[in-house]
Design a protein around this motif. Structure first.
Motif, mmCIF file in Angstrom:
data_model
loop_
_atom_site.group_PDB
_atom_site.id
_atom_site.type_symbol
_atom_site.label_atom_id
_atom_site.label_comp_id
_atom_site.label_asym_id
_atom_site.label_seq_id
_atom_site.Cartn_x
_atom_site.Cartn_y
_atom_site.Cartn_z
ATOM 1 N N UNK A 596 -2.390 11.293 2.291
ATOM 2 C CA UNK A 596 -2.349 11.599 3.725
ATOM 3 C C UNK A 596 -3.369 10.774 4.503
ATOM 4 N N UNK A 597 -4.305 11.399 5.224
ATOM 5 C CA UNK A 597 -5.207 10.629 6.076
ATOM 6 C C UNK A 597 -6.587 10.462 5.441
ATOM 7 N N UNK A 598 -6.663 10.545 4.127
ATOM 8 C CA UNK A 598 -7.793 10.098 3.319
ATOM 9 C C UNK A 598 -9.043 10.966 3.417
ATOM 10 N N UNK A 599 -8.981 12.106 4.094
ATOM 11 C CA UNK A 599 -10.187 12.903 4.246
ATOM 12 C C UNK A 599 -10.729 13.392 2.903
ATOM 13 N N UNK A 600 -9.858 13.593 1.920
ATOM 14 C CA UNK A 600 -10.324 13.995 0.594
ATOM 15 C C UNK A 600 -10.414 12.797 -0.349
ATOM 16 N N UNK A 601 -9.362 12.018 -0.469
ATOM 17 C CA UNK A 601 -9.349 10.949 -1.469
ATOM 18 C C UNK A 601 -10.412 9.892 -1.203
ATOM 19 N N UNK A 602 -10.747 9.631 0.053
ATOM 20 C CA UNK A 602 -11.755 8.603 0.334
ATOM 21 C C UNK A 602 -13.154 9.027 -0.099
ATOM 22 N N UNK A 603 -13.337 10.296 -0.441
ATOM 23 C CA UNK A 603 -14.627 10.734 -0.962
ATOM 24 C C UNK A 603 -14.871 10.223 -2.386
ATOM 25 N N UNK A 604 -13.796 9.909 -3.109
ATOM 26 C CA UNK A 604 -13.917 9.384 -4.470
ATOM 27 C C UNK A 604 -13.840 7.856 -4.396
ATOM 28 N N UNK A 605 -14.960 7.192 -4.556
ATOM 29 C CA UNK A 605 -14.998 5.743 -4.334
ATOM 30 C C UNK A 605 -14.043 5.000 -5.251
ATOM 31 N N UNK A 606 -13.798 5.515 -6.447
ATOM 32 C CA UNK A 606 -12.905 4.771 -7.346
ATOM 33 C C UNK A 606 -11.455 4.798 -6.870
ATOM 34 N N UNK A 607 -11.114 5.792 -6.034
ATOM 35 C CA UNK A 607 -9.762 5.808 -5.493
ATOM 36 C C UNK A 607 -9.578 4.765 -4.390
ATOM 37 N N UNK A 608 -10.670 4.160 -3.939
ATOM 38 C CA UNK A 608 -10.577 3.106 -2.930
ATOM 39 C C UNK A 608 -10.503 1.720 -3.561
ATOM 40 N N UNK A 609 -10.550 1.625 -4.877
ATOM 41 C CA UNK A 609 -10.676 0.321 -5.508
ATOM 42 C C UNK A 609 -9.339 -0.361 -5.775
ATOM 43 N N UNK A 610 -8.282 0.394 -5.911
ATOM 44 C CA UNK A 610 -6.986 -0.220 -6.192
ATOM 45 C C UNK A 610 -6.465 -0.951 -4.965
ATOM 46 N N UNK A 611 -6.398 -0.258 -3.842
ATOM 47 C CA UNK A 611 -6.052 -0.854 -2.549
ATOM 48 C C UNK A 611 -7.068 -0.310 -1.552
ATOM 49 N N UNK A 612 -7.892 -1.186 -0.998
ATOM 50 C CA UNK A 612 -9.005 -0.698 -0.182
ATOM 51 C C UNK A 612 -8.874 -1.000 1.303
ATOM 52 N N UNK A 613 -7.815 -1.695 1.715
ATOM 53 C CA UNK A 613 -7.651 -2.015 3.122
ATOM 54 C C UNK A 613 -6.207 -1.788 3.541
ATOM 55 N N UNK A 614 -5.997 -1.538 4.834
ATOM 56 C CA UNK A 614 -4.616 -1.510 5.338
ATOM 57 C C UNK A 614 -3.978 -2.885 5.143
ATOM 58 N N UNK A 615 -2.671 -2.883 4.855
ATOM 59 C CA UNK A 615 -2.004 -4.136 4.550
ATOM 60 C C UNK A 615 -0.622 -4.167 5.162
ATOM 61 N N UNK A 616 -0.035 -5.354 5.140
ATOM 62 C CA UNK A 616 1.332 -5.583 5.576
ATOM 63 C C UNK A 616 2.048 -6.303 4.443
ATOM 64 N N UNK A 617 3.052 -5.672 3.882
ATOM 65 C CA UNK A 617 3.815 -6.278 2.796
ATOM 66 C C UNK A 617 5.033 -6.974 3.377
ATOM 67 N N UNK A 618 5.247 -8.249 3.018
ATOM 68 C CA UNK A 618 6.268 -9.054 3.668
ATOM 69 C C UNK A 618 6.933 -9.962 2.642
ATOM 70 N N UNK A 619 8.218 -10.210 2.831
ATOM 71 C CA UNK A 619 8.957 -11.115 1.956
ATOM 72 C C UNK A 619 8.546 -12.556 2.245
ATOM 73 N N UNK A 620 8.559 -13.446 1.241
ATOM 74 C CA UNK A 620 8.159 -14.843 1.465
ATOM 75 C C UNK A 620 8.929 -15.528 2.597
ATOM 76 N N UNK A 621 10.228 -15.243 2.738
ATOM 77 C CA UNK A 621 11.002 -15.864 3.816
ATOM 78 C C UNK A 621 10.442 -15.494 5.184
ATOM 79 N N UNK A 622 10.100 -14.209 5.340
ATOM 80 C CA UNK A 622 9.565 -13.769 6.622
ATOM 81 C C UNK A 622 8.145 -14.279 6.827
ATOM 82 N N UNK A 623 7.378 -14.368 5.740
ATOM 83 C CA UNK A 623 6.021 -14.913 5.865
ATOM 84 C C UNK A 623 6.075 -16.348 6.377
ATOM 85 N N UNK A 624 7.000 -17.134 5.814
ATOM 86 C CA UNK A 624 7.139 -18.524 6.266
ATOM 87 C C UNK A 624 7.633 -18.576 7.708
#
Length: 887
Positions: A596-624
């Motif tokens: 959800x909005x990370x109020x609990x999970x962000x307290x565990x620092x190891x849960x921030x290590x897999x993906x730690x920032x907001x991202x945008x996932x895009x297909x290579x065609x659209x990236x180009x």
């Protein structure tokens, strides 16, 4: 003293049992309960880290009115007086509550009883409206009741499991691992994943149908037509136990006159459609799992019924290994549905439109002012707040300023509302910032009551830690307000057991087998029995006290005729189409290690290590096409808001679509609230928003500078166009970027890093580099690096600096040079959060030791041996390395 308390996990709807291990009253660890039917001892990485999230940091500790701390009596009087004043002047429909699947069933029951039974308004809705409302409509239209007919065991017994709009590997990982284990044990089992994206769930799929976004109903109408054309339907079952088949098949054939039409509507290859249709037709033991990809749609109810139609046509429900299975998103979304948590429901699975139901509930409660019509659903409710129709709203255990569509509009709406009350366990959220009254609530380790999971299993959540400060249970807060409003006799509760017994008794009141939800056998529980209550599926036989895992084995349903109803579905696409101005579709969802909005999970620092920032996932065609580069930033613009995130380029993404995570908000990032981009288009039957489909434009966020800040202490909110806060072990990290250059880096750094201590700075305007470190008593308190590219020094090195008790000569030299004075081990991005295994470590093991299976990697590195969520990524790394070697 060592002690183990059996409780339940507070995250997704799997409903895992948790053994909380205490040492002298302190929570020191958690493991999965081996005797709980939902998880049989397994926990995902979020559940495994629960003991790391119970510290009091950031908790709301005292009641507050207009920003000032007050005692509980003052706060409760303020709430009651505010509600009474609004009701006296404008009537009961001028007040509202917005509650949550994070509440326990007892909290939910008390809230609904107060609003619908005694204040006399049904203007109480829940954030379950955002995830499960369309599934509810689908079940009710087909079966007459909101009844999940299946259980988790059916996934292990099925010969075909179809997952529709569900990335269960990340969103319901324990259930997914049960399915994966069953497939390993029976390789002949077939798994089909239907999703525009190639997700981690596809790891065990025999077939992935990458359908066009929003085309699910076209696919299942095509399946229904094909089943009928091939005589793969169960005519005897249809004739004996259903109604409406002729209309449903006519509608399906109109949408799907042939398989070519299905291929054109869905974008799926004809041969893959043939394979899927053949597998479904030939395998009697079939389970279809569906979740947010189906529900979060402007036609989610119709999608659910298109799926259910195929099971009714083949008679595949009620028996082991068969059935349509909607898996819930929240830990107690099902419990909320049981007590009437949605605005159009009554308690005990009764509804306003059922003859005599309003009167029946009113008699049981002794209600003086029973609501007699449905209230406003979530988006309508907040629109009523905006228009002034609702003048007081009480929000409990949820964060609508982040999660609702058009979230910025919601924020402004609450700021203008005359009275906003928020009950929460955390002090600072996007929603608490809009409140006039704040009421501190208990959290997971302190709450005591029950929850119900996706398979209708009721489990005890047991409190074992003392609430911090003046935090109180939500049921208690509701009860105290009810008493102040003059309803003391109807709210005599001393504890959650009292509420549960009443809830159970209502389920059997004037029931006589006419309703699906009956747990009246539990109404006789003593307090001690309630404390010992073991997990049990409803309905519960009143005579034997035994629960039932499956329903409808006898082909009898809860409709007026006793027959299941086919629903004629005319498939429709999403509410809005792409345009020249907004040419891309934005899909949203969860990531593996956050909630959800990370109020609990962000307290565990190891849960921030897999993906730690907001991202945008895009297909290579659209990236180009749009000039996006990996690890740089993209800016998404919608009808209203905007979103900035790191670019991830992958062929797993459907061309023409973007994927963004839902979790980030104003507490953790400056421009990453997805809700601001989602328009308030809703399903006409369920009122559920179309959160999986927004049209947007994307462009590079042309940053001229990038920065990383690591600090032991909280720092001032960065003055940067892009920033995100990342909790780390021993402190915090900020990643920042901006388009406009900073005129004075030293002044900017001083604002961020604080005052005092010894400063080390390096400023190279020509090279676009700036470094600053603040050292106090020989320890680095904070360090900042700025450059023209995102290729800044190792974040682990910077984190090590602030974790050190004393700054060594080597570390000082490293600070001067802007890099570690001695090489540091680089484990790479974290793949396995459970055991902190990084990508580089995995690749080195593959190369050096020839480890080419997840099992082999697990034996060597332990990765993948706990929750199993990282196994799909381990397989991808193995395939990547083997492909590179073969080249």
């Amino acid at each position: 003293m060592h002690e183990t308390i059996k409780t339940t996990c507070p995250y997704c709807g799997v409903g895992c049992g948790v053994d909380a291990r205490l040492d002298n009253g302190r929570l020191v660890g958690v493991v999965g309960s081996k005797d709980h039917p939902a998880n049989l001892g397994r926990l995902c990485v979020k559940g495994s880290a629960l003991h790391e999230t119970v510290d009091p940091a950031g908790r709301m500790l005292v009641p507050q009115v207009d920003g000032e701390a007050v005692d509980w009596d003052t706060a409760l009087d303020t709430v009651a007086d505010g509600f009474r004043r609004v009701i006296d002047e404008h009537g009961p429909n001028a007040v509202a509550m917005y509650v949550s699947g994070q509440l326990l069933t007892e909290d939910y029951y008390a809230a609904n009883k107060l609003m619908k039974g005694f204040i006399g308004t049904a203007n109480i809705d829940t954030n379950s409206r955002l995830c499960m409302a369309s599934a509810v409509v689908g079940y009710k239209r087909a079966f007459g009741t909101d009844t999940v007919p299946t259980c988790y065991e059916d996934l292990e017994l099925a010969d075909l499991v179809v997952l529709v709009g569900s990335n269960a590997a990340w969103t319901h990982p324990v259930t997914y691992q049960r399915l994966a284990a069953a497939k390993r044990a029976r390789p002949q089992m077939r798994v089909v994943v239907i999703d525009p994206r190639q997700t981690a769930t596809c790891d065990i799929a025999d077939l992935h149908l990458a359908i066009a976004p929003g085309s699910d109903a076209f696919l299942f109408n095509g399946l229904l037509a094909r089943l009928a054309d091939d005589n793969a339907i169960d005519t005897a079952y249809i004739n004996a136990h259903t109604e409406g088949f002729a209309q449903a098949i006519a509608a399906a054939r109109a949408d799907a006159p042939d398989i070519g039409a299905v291929a054109r509507s869905t974008g799926v290859d004809i041969e893959d459609l043939h394979t899927f249709f053949d597998w479904f037709a030939s395998r009697e033991r079939t389970v279809t799992i569906y979740s947010q990809g189906v529900n979060q749609s402007s036609s989610g109810s119709d999608k659910a019924n298109a799926i259910i139609n195929c099971h009714l046509a083949t008679g595949r429900l009620g028996a082991p290994g068969q059935g349509p299975f909607s898996i819930t998103g929240q830990p107690n979304a099902m419990g909320g549905r049981e007590v009437g948590g949605l605005a159009n429901q009554l308690a005990a699975h009764m509804d306003f439109q059922q003859p005599g139901a309003v009167e029946r509930v009113g008699r049981f409660w002794g209600s003086p002012a029973m609501a007699n019509a449905p209230g406003l659903k979530a988006t309508d409710l907040f629109e009523a707040v905006e228009s002034g129709q609702i003048k007081a709203i009480w929000i409990m255990a949820t964060n609508p300023v982040v999660s609702l569509p058009e979230s910025e509009r919601v924020r402004e709406t609450l700021r203008r509302c005359p009275l906003v009350i928020v009950s929460d366990c955390m002090q600072e959220t996007d929603t608490t910032a809009c409140a006039d009254v704040l009421l501190p609530a208990t959290g997971w380790a302190e709450k005591d009551g029950t929850v119900t999971n996706s398979e209708r299993c009721i489990s005890r959540q047991r409190g074992f830690l003392t609430p911090p400060g003046q935090a109180r249970h939500d049921w208690w807060t509701i009860t105290e307000v009810a008493r102040r409003l003059g309803f003391a006799e109807a709210f005599p509760y001393r504890g959650p057991a009292d509420i549960f017994r009443e809830h159970a008794a209502l389920s059997g009141y004037e029931n006589h087998g006419s309703r699906d939800f009956d747990i009246s056998a539990l109404a006789r529980l003593s307090d001690a029995d309630y404390d010992r209550l073991a997990p049990i599926h409803w309905p519960i036989d009143p005579a034997t006290g035994q629960g039932r895992k499956r329903l409808f084995e006898d082909g009898r349903f809860f409709t007026p005729t006793g027959r299941a109803r086919f629903v004629a579905i005319t498939a429709t696409g999403p509410a809005i189409k792409v345009s020249a101005r907004r040419p891309l579709i934005m899909n949203t969802g969860r990531i593996r290690d956050q909630w959800h909005t990370m109020t609990r999970t962000a307290k565990a620092s190891r849960l921030m290590q897999h993906i730690d920032e907001p991202f945008v996932e895009v297909h290579p065609q659209d990236a180009a096409r749009y000039g996006l580069e990996p690890n740089r930033f993209a800016e998404i613009r919608g009808e209203q808001g905007r979103y900035i995130g790191r670019v991830r380029i992958t062929t797993a993404q459907h061309p023409g679509s973007l994927f963004v995570p839902i979790h980030w908000n104003a507490q953790f990032s400056g421009s990453a609230c997805v809700g601001s981009l989602i328009p308030a288009h809703v399903d006409p039957y369920s009122g559920q928003p179309e959160s999986k489909h927004a049209t947007v434009a994307v462009r590079p966020f042309a940053a001229t500078w990038f920065a990383t800040l690591v600090s032991r202490e909280p720092v001032a909110r960065p003055q940067a166009e892009y920033w995100t806060l990342i909790p780390i072990e021993g402190g915090i990290r900020y990643e920042m970027a901006g388009r406009e250059p900073i005129a004075d880096w030293s002044a900017w750094a001083g604002h961020l890093l604080g005052e005092g201590g010894e400063w080390q700075t390096y400023d190279d305007p020509a090279g676009g580099q700036f470094r600053a470190a603040r050292v106090v008593d020989g320890r680095v308190v904070a360090v900042l690096f700025v450059g023209r590219t995102p290729d800044l020094p190792s974040r682990e090195w910077l984190a090590e600096l602030i974790r050190s008790d004393e700054l060594s000569l080597t570390q000082r030299l490293g600070l001067l040079a802007g890099r570690p004075a001695e090489p540091m081990p680089d484990t790479g991005p974290i793949v396995c959060s459970c055991f902190q295994v990084g990508e580089t470590t995995v690749l080195e093991a593959i190369d050096a030791e020839g480890l080419d299976t997840p099992d082999a990697l697990g034996k060597a590195l332990r990765c993948g041996t706990n929750c199993g969520s990282c196994i799909p990524e381990l397989k991808q790394l193995i395939a990547k390395r083997l492909t590179a070697t073969n080249i």
